[in-house]
Design a protein around this motif. Structure first.
Motif, PDB file in Angstrom:
ATOM      1  N   MET A   1    -120.300 -38.678  -4.765  1.00  0.00           N
ATOM      2  CA  MET A   1    -120.306 -38.534  -6.215  1.00  0.00           C
ATOM      3  C   MET A   1    -121.620 -39.107  -6.757  1.00  0.00           C
ATOM      4  O   MET A   1    -122.119 -40.103  -6.266  1.00  0.00           O
ATOM      5  CB  MET A   1    -119.115 -39.272  -6.831  1.00  0.00           C
ATOM      6  N   ARG A   2    -122.114 -38.480  -7.754  1.00  0.00           N
ATOM      7  CA  ARG A   2    -123.330 -38.942  -8.421  1.00  0.00           C
ATOM      8  C   ARG A   2    -122.973 -40.049  -9.406  1.00  0.00           C
ATOM      9  O   ARG A   2    -121.885 -40.073  -9.981  1.00  0.00           O
ATOM     10  CB  ARG A   2    -124.022 -37.801  -9.176  1.00  0.00           C
ATOM     11  N   LEU A   3    -123.914 -40.941  -9.609  1.00  0.00           N
ATOM     12  CA  LEU A   3    -123.710 -42.048 -10.551  1.00  0.00           C
ATOM     13  C   LEU A   3    -123.474 -41.513 -11.955  1.00  0.00           C
ATOM     14  O   LEU A   3    -122.592 -41.998 -12.675  1.00  0.00           O
ATOM     15  CB  LEU A   3    -124.913 -42.993 -10.506  1.00  0.00           C
ATOM     16  N   SER A   4    -124.223 -40.495 -12.336  1.00  0.00           N
ATOM     17  CA  SER A   4    -124.059 -39.930 -13.685  1.00  0.00           C
ATOM     18  C   SER A   4    -122.643 -39.383 -13.890  1.00  0.00           C
ATOM     19  O   SER A   4    -122.062 -39.541 -14.964  1.00  0.00           O
ATOM     20  CB  SER A   4    -125.096 -38.846 -13.953  1.00  0.00           C
ATOM     21  N   ARG A   5    -122.090 -38.776 -12.857  1.00  0.00           N
ATOM     22  CA  ARG A   5    -120.718 -38.259 -12.977  1.00  0.00           C
ATOM     23  C   ARG A   5    -119.714 -39.406 -13.073  1.00  0.00           C
ATOM     24  O   ARG A   5    -118.763 -39.352 -13.853  1.00  0.00           O
ATOM     25  CB  ARG A   5    -120.383 -37.366 -11.798  1.00  0.00           C
ATOM     26  N   ALA A   6    -119.920 -40.454 -12.274  1.00  0.00           N
ATOM     27  CA  ALA A   6    -119.029 -41.616 -12.333  1.00  0.00           C
ATOM     28  C   ALA A   6    -119.067 -42.245 -13.725  1.00  0.00           C
ATOM     29  O   ALA A   6    -118.033 -42.641 -14.263  1.00  0.00           O
ATOM     30  CB  ALA A   6    -119.421 -42.635 -11.264  1.00  0.00           C
ATOM     31  N   ILE A   7    -120.259 -42.313 -14.313  1.00  0.00           N
ATOM     32  CA  ILE A   7    -120.386 -42.861 -15.666  1.00  0.00           C
ATOM     33  C   ILE A   7    -119.600 -42.015 -16.654  1.00  0.00           C
ATOM     34  O   ILE A   7    -118.870 -42.541 -17.502  1.00  0.00           O
ATOM     35  CB  ILE A   7    -121.876 -42.976 -16.074  1.00  0.00           C
ATOM     36  N   GLN A   8    -119.708 -40.693 -16.541  1.00  0.00           N
ATOM     37  CA  GLN A   8    -118.981 -39.810 -17.457  1.00  0.00           C
ATOM     38  C   GLN A   8    -117.466 -39.973 -17.292  1.00  0.00           C
ATOM     39  O   GLN A   8    -116.729 -39.968 -18.272  1.00  0.00           O
ATOM     40  CB  GLN A   8    -119.408 -38.353 -17.251  1.00  0.00           C
ATOM     41  N   GLU A   9    -116.998 -40.114 -16.063  1.00  0.00           N
ATOM     42  CA  GLU A   9    -115.562 -40.313 -15.832  1.00  0.00           C
ATOM     43  C   GLU A   9    -115.100 -41.656 -16.402  1.00  0.00           C
ATOM     44  O   GLU A   9    -114.014 -41.752 -16.972  1.00  0.00           O
ATOM     45  CB  GLU A   9    -115.247 -40.208 -14.347  1.00  0.00           C
ATOM     46  N   PHE A  10    -115.934 -42.673 -16.258  1.00  0.00           N
ATOM     47  CA  PHE A  10    -115.631 -43.988 -16.831  1.00  0.00           C
ATOM     48  C   PHE A  10    -115.507 -43.885 -18.352  1.00  0.00           C
ATOM     49  O   PHE A  10    -114.558 -44.407 -18.943  1.00  0.00           O
ATOM     50  CB  PHE A  10    -116.736 -44.967 -16.439  1.00  0.00           C
ATOM     51  N   LEU A  11    -116.452 -43.195 -18.969  1.00  0.00           N
ATOM     52  CA  LEU A  11    -116.423 -43.046 -20.426  1.00  0.00           C
ATOM     53  C   LEU A  11    -115.195 -42.254 -20.870  1.00  0.00           C
ATOM     54  O   LEU A  11    -114.580 -42.581 -21.891  1.00  0.00           O
ATOM     55  CB  LEU A  11    -117.711 -42.371 -20.910  1.00  0.00           C
ATOM     56  N   THR A  12    -114.831 -41.247 -20.101  1.00  0.00           N
ATOM     57  CA  THR A  12    -113.622 -40.478 -20.408  1.00  0.00           C
ATOM     58  C   THR A  12    -112.394 -41.380 -20.354  1.00  0.00           C
ATOM     59  O   THR A  12    -111.526 -41.320 -21.232  1.00  0.00           O
ATOM     60  CB  THR A  12    -113.470 -39.298 -19.428  1.00  0.00           C
ATOM     61  N   ASP A  13    -112.329 -42.243 -19.339  1.00  0.00           N
ATOM     62  CA  ASP A  13    -111.202 -43.173 -19.241  1.00  0.00           C
ATOM     63  C   ASP A  13    -111.162 -44.141 -20.420  1.00  0.00           C
ATOM     64  O   ASP A  13    -110.086 -44.488 -20.901  1.00  0.00           O
ATOM     65  CB  ASP A  13    -111.256 -43.947 -17.928  1.00  0.00           C
ATOM     66  N   LEU A  14    -112.331 -44.572 -20.886  1.00  0.00           N
ATOM     67  CA  LEU A  14    -112.366 -45.445 -22.064  1.00  0.00           C
ATOM     68  C   LEU A  14    -111.798 -44.726 -23.287  1.00  0.00           C
ATOM     69  O   LEU A  14    -111.046 -45.318 -24.071  1.00  0.00           O
ATOM     70  CB  LEU A  14    -113.801 -45.907 -22.359  1.00  0.00           C
ATOM     71  N   LYS A  15    -112.155 -43.459 -23.433  1.00  0.00           N
ATOM     72  CA  LYS A  15    -111.646 -42.679 -24.571  1.00  0.00           C
ATOM     73  C   LYS A  15    -110.137 -42.485 -24.467  1.00  0.00           C
ATOM     74  O   LYS A  15    -109.422 -42.601 -25.467  1.00  0.00           O
ATOM     75  CB  LYS A  15    -112.361 -41.329 -24.639  1.00  0.00           C
ATOM     76  N   ILE A  16    -109.662 -42.203 -23.260  1.00  0.00           N
ATOM     77  CA  ILE A  16    -108.220 -42.034 -23.049  1.00  0.00           C
ATOM     78  C   ILE A  16    -107.482 -43.331 -23.371  1.00  0.00           C
ATOM     79  O   ILE A  16    -106.384 -43.313 -23.933  1.00  0.00           O
ATOM     80  CB  ILE A  16    -107.932 -41.582 -21.602  1.00  0.00           C
ATOM     81  N   ALA A  17    -108.125 -44.458 -23.059  1.00  0.00           N
ATOM     82  CA  ALA A  17    -107.530 -45.769 -23.350  1.00  0.00           C
ATOM     83  C   ALA A  17    -107.670 -46.147 -24.820  1.00  0.00           C
ATOM     84  O   ALA A  17    -107.300 -47.250 -25.215  1.00  0.00           O
ATOM     85  CB  ALA A  17    -108.172 -46.836 -22.468  1.00  0.00           C
ATOM     86  N   LYS A  18    -108.222 -45.214 -25.598  1.00  0.00           N
ATOM     87  CA  LYS A  18    -108.396 -45.398 -27.045  1.00  0.00           C
ATOM     88  C   LYS A  18    -109.278 -46.585 -27.405  1.00  0.00           C
ATOM     89  O   LYS A  18    -109.012 -47.318 -28.366  1.00  0.00           O
ATOM     90  CB  LYS A  18    -107.052 -45.491 -27.750  1.00  0.00           C
ATOM     91  N   LYS A  19    -110.338 -46.771 -26.604  1.00  0.00           N
ATOM     92  CA  LYS A  19    -111.326 -47.793 -26.945  1.00  0.00           C
ATOM     93  C   LYS A  19    -112.093 -47.336 -28.179  1.00  0.00           C
ATOM     94  O   LYS A  19    -112.218 -46.143 -28.451  1.00  0.00           O
ATOM     95  CB  LYS A  19    -112.289 -48.034 -25.779  1.00  0.00           C
ATOM     96  N   SER A  20    -112.617 -48.266 -28.901  1.00  0.00           N
ATOM     97  CA  SER A  20    -113.366 -47.981 -30.113  1.00  0.00           C
ATOM     98  C   SER A  20    -114.533 -47.035 -29.810  1.00  0.00           C
ATOM     99  O   SER A  20    -115.199 -47.187 -28.780  1.00  0.00           O
ATOM    100  CB  SER A  20    -113.911 -49.297 -30.679  1.00  0.00           C
ATOM    101  N   PRO A  21    -114.791 -46.080 -30.708  1.00  0.00           N
ATOM    102  CA  PRO A  21    -115.953 -45.201 -30.515  1.00  0.00           C
ATOM    103  C   PRO A  21    -117.259 -45.993 -30.373  1.00  0.00           C
ATOM    104  O   PRO A  21    -118.148 -45.599 -29.614  1.00  0.00           O
ATOM    105  CB  PRO A  21    -115.967 -44.327 -31.771  1.00  0.00           C
ATOM    106  N   ASN A  22    -117.360 -47.113 -31.072  1.00  0.00           N
ATOM    107  CA  ASN A  22    -118.555 -47.943 -30.943  1.00  0.00           C
ATOM    108  C   ASN A  22    -118.672 -48.538 -29.540  1.00  0.00           C
ATOM    109  O   ASN A  22    -119.769 -48.631 -28.984  1.00  0.00           O
ATOM    110  CB  ASN A  22    -118.558 -49.065 -31.984  1.00  0.00           C
ATOM    111  N   THR A  23    -117.547 -48.937 -28.982  1.00  0.00           N
ATOM    112  CA  THR A  23    -117.539 -49.475 -27.616  1.00  0.00           C
ATOM    113  C   THR A  23    -117.959 -48.398 -26.634  1.00  0.00           C
ATOM    114  O   THR A  23    -118.793 -48.649 -25.750  1.00  0.00           O
ATOM    115  CB  THR A  23    -116.140 -50.008 -27.249  1.00  0.00           C
ATOM    116  N   VAL A  24    -117.411 -47.216 -26.780  1.00  0.00           N
ATOM    117  CA  VAL A  24    -117.742 -46.112 -25.877  1.00  0.00           C
ATOM    118  C   VAL A  24    -119.231 -45.781 -25.977  1.00  0.00           C
ATOM    119  O   VAL A  24    -119.910 -45.617 -24.962  1.00  0.00           O
ATOM    120  CB  VAL A  24    -116.869 -44.869 -26.162  1.00  0.00           C
ATOM    121  N   ARG A  25    -119.752 -45.724 -27.191  1.00  0.00           N
ATOM    122  CA  ARG A  25    -121.184 -45.431 -27.382  1.00  0.00           C
ATOM    123  C   ARG A  25    -122.060 -46.510 -26.752  1.00  0.00           C
ATOM    124  O   ARG A  25    -123.072 -46.217 -26.106  1.00  0.00           O
ATOM    125  CB  ARG A  25    -121.517 -45.305 -28.871  1.00  0.00           C
TER     126      ARG A  25
END
Length: 82
Positions: free
Chosen positions: A1-25
């Motif tokens: 897996m590429r690091l960029s893809r892992a980062i995107q999956e991590f960010l998706t998980d943050l969104k699913i966990a309903k983290k603040s948009p500011n935190t995700v950004r």
């Protein structure tokens, strides 16, 4: 897996966990800066030594302590997730 893809999956998980948009950004920005500092998209390049080098470079720049602390939190959170 590429690091960029892992980062995107991590960010998706943050969104699913309903983290603040500011935190995700903030996490996205910090991890993209880490990726650009590594100059490779290989997940295996994310080693403790590479992270130390990135923080050394960032510490030598004009970044404030709060920014460095936020980046540390972002990288730590990503590493624990993976």
């Amino acid at each position: 897996m590429r690091l960029s893809r892992a980062i995107q999956e991590f960010l998706t998980d943050l969104k699913i966990a309903k983290k603040s948009p500011n935190t995700v950004r903030a996490r996205e920005s910090d991890l993209q800066r880490l990726l650009s500092t590594l100059s490779t998209d290989a997940l295996g390049a994310l080693t403790p030594e590479a992270i130390r080098r990135a923080f050394q470079l960032w510490s030598e720049s004009s970044l404030g302590r709060a920014t460095l602390h936020r980046r540390h939190t972002s990288v730590r959170s990503f590493a624990r997730w993976g």
